[in-house]
Write a protein that holds these residues in place. Structure first.
Motif: not given
Length: 145
Positions: A36-37, A41, A44, A85-87, A89, A99-100, A111, A113
């Motif tokens: 993870s970056t 994250s 989150d 698996e999603g994104n 923040v 979120a996505s 997806k 969003d």
């Protein structure tokens, strides 16, 4: 009558069917968290796991939309892996989320969003939309300008 010793199989031979998948899943989960970056994250994703209401309400609104039902079908409840698996923040002291996540409908996948802000214990959705491929399409469920 002959007394013969019955040799037992070792532990790994008896239990490999559940041990191997659970070990691989654990390694995958750890690797995903380590790559993870940032620390934020990970926080989150943890927050998103704990806040099921955010996704449940968005899916409920999407399932009430006629265009969604026509194009994607009834959306199934999301699983925990979809969140991972999603994104996702969070910002504004975890009171705003962007979120996505992937969703599965009875006709198509896509997806979901979400852009929402927390008002007390509830989420106020600024935008809920669904993106699909083949053909590329975006269905806007709700949007506050």
């Amino acid at each position: 009558m002959e007394n013969s010793l019955i040799e037992k199989e070792n532990w790994l031979t008896r239990n490999w069917k559940w041990f191997l998948p659970s070990t691989l899943f654990s390694i995958l989960l750890i690797a995903l968290l380590l790559t993870s970056t940032s620390k934020e994250s990970i926080i989150d994703f943890t927050q998103a796991y704990a806040d099921n209401l955010l996704f449940e309400e968005a899916i409920k609104k999407a399932n009430e939309d006629s265009k969604t039902l026509e194009d994607i079908g009834k959306i199934e409840p999301i699983d925990k892996l979809a969140i991972l698996e999603g994104n996702i923040v969070y910002s504004n002291n975890h009171n705003t989320v962007n979120a996505s996540i992937r969703i599965n409908g009875t006709k198509k996948k896509g997806k979901l969003d979400i852009f929402a802000t927390r008002k007390g214990a509830e989420w106020e959705y600024q935008k809920i939309s669904i993106r699909t491929k083949n053909p590329n399409n975006e269905i806007v469920i709700s949007e506050k300008l």
